[in-house]
Write an enzyme that holds these catalytic residues in place. Sequence first.
Site, PDB file in Angstrom:
ATOM      1  N   CYS A  73       0.862  -1.180   0.000  1.00 16.48           N
ATOM      2  CA  CYS A  73       0.000   0.000   0.000  1.00 16.48           C
ATOM      3  C   CYS A  73       0.898   1.229   0.000  1.00 16.48           C
ATOM      4  O   CYS A  73       2.065   1.130  -0.368  1.00 16.48           O
ATOM      5  CB  CYS A  73      -0.970  -0.011   1.194  1.00 16.48           C
ATOM      6  SG  CYS A  73      -0.181   0.226   2.787  1.00 16.48           S
ATOM      7  N   HIS A  74       0.385   2.349   0.408  1.00 17.47           N
ATOM      8  CA  HIS A  74       1.178   3.577   0.398  1.00 17.47           C
ATOM      9  C   HIS A  74       2.293   3.533   1.442  1.00 17.47           C
ATOM     10  O   HIS A  74       3.446   3.808   1.142  1.00 17.47           O
ATOM     11  CB  HIS A  74       0.276   4.792   0.627  1.00 17.47           C
ATOM     12  CG  HIS A  74       1.001   6.091   0.686  1.00 17.47           C
ATOM     13  ND1 HIS A  74       1.557   6.676  -0.429  1.00 17.47           N
ATOM     14  CD2 HIS A  74       1.291   6.904   1.724  1.00 17.47           C
ATOM     15  CE1 HIS A  74       2.161   7.795  -0.081  1.00 17.47           C
ATOM     16  NE2 HIS A  74       2.010   7.955   1.227  1.00 17.47           N
TER      17      HIS A  74
END
Length: 196
Positions: A73-74
């Site tokens: 993810c980020h």
Amino acid sequence: MTADAPKAPADLDAAALRRLLESGAGPRLIDVRTPGEFETAHIPGSHNVPLDLLREHRDELRAHLDEQVVLICHSGRRADQARQALAGAGLPGPRVLSGGITAWRAAGAPVATGRPRWELERQVRLVAGSLVLASVVASTAYEPAKWIAGVVGAGLTFAALSGTCAMGMALARLPYNRGPRTDIATVLGALVKEHR
């Protein structure tokens, strides 16, 4: 933990994941960010399975995944939530890319890019900051407007403590952040095709 319980695999940093991928026997990469975030920048060869879709269809996905999965993810928070969801479906071994795509890019690792967008976390900071600033300015003319800043602050505090962000989830639904449509049939088709 008993002696018979399997140990969960350690998370991977960007350098370790890059070595695995370059060895040719790399794990399957599942990126749980929104389609818009994924379209902006992702690790080549990764599959986009947004966190909400993964949670909703975790049992179907479990049938197409093995322990050689790395969740991305980020920054790592949503990937950890995805790991917990998959563990609830009986998949104990997914790893998380420590630091997410942010750490991957900082390490100079290859990234496929598309339409540029602001990261969701940056959008949350912009909207929350703007609401606080506007409410403070408005409170000079209408004193009760200061409570808007208090509500925003309480929401951000809850987001930090719970690991969820209502504002982020709302912003993710905006057309700007949607990106290409991702559905479970497309995801499963891509996973089956890659496994052959």
